[in-house]
Design an enzyme around this catalytic site. Structure first.
Site: not given
Ligand code: C2G
Length: 128
Positions: A44, A46
């Protein structure tokens, strides 16, 4: 028992993550989190600050979370939903529409993101 699943990296846990987990749990009785492994995160583009093991320990300490499983690839979601008898799949709405293929297997819910907070913002702000 109504089972909910969501996925993410959950690095440097913040209130946006907690708001998502709380609302996801409110949709059922049991919440599973598919936690991105370090290898999957590389895919990703990341790089999490905390290792998978540490992010798992932290997430398991959150009262809304009942189980943490590894997220190793993009293809495992259907299998995870079927294998775990999941009723609801939840993600923040930055993913809106991206997982609609799961609608054949469970309810799909996209929740509004928490504005103004992100792991990236935390890192940038701290670098000064
Ligand atoms: N999230 C949120 N508000 C934020 C930041 C994150 O609601 N200010 C939510 C994201 O939408 C996600 C969850 O928190 O549902 C986890 O965010 P991340 O750790 O950034 O996940 P991500 O990198 O988007 O990975 O298969 C799906 C992926 O693994 C999602």
């Amino acid at each position: 028992m109504k089972k909910v699943i969501t996925y993410g990296t959950y690095d440097l846990l913040h209130v946006g993550h907690i708001n998502l987990l709380r609302r996801a749990k409110e949709l059922g009785d049991y919440l599973i989190v598919g936690l991105s492994t370090d290898e999957f995160n590389a895919g990703k583009h990341k790089q999490a600050y905390y290792s998978y093991e540490d992010r798992k320990v932290i997430l398991e300490a959150v009262k809304y979370v009942d189980e943490v499983i590894p997220e190793e690839n993009w293809e495992q979601k259907i299998d995870d939903v079927v294998k775990n008898n999941v009723d609801v799949f939840v993600m923040g709405d930055d993913w809106k529409g991206k997982f609609d293929f799961l609608k054949d297997y469970c309810e799909v819910v996209y929740l509004p993101r928490t504005v103004g907070v992100s792991t990236t913002k935390t890192k940038t702000d701290l670098h000064g």
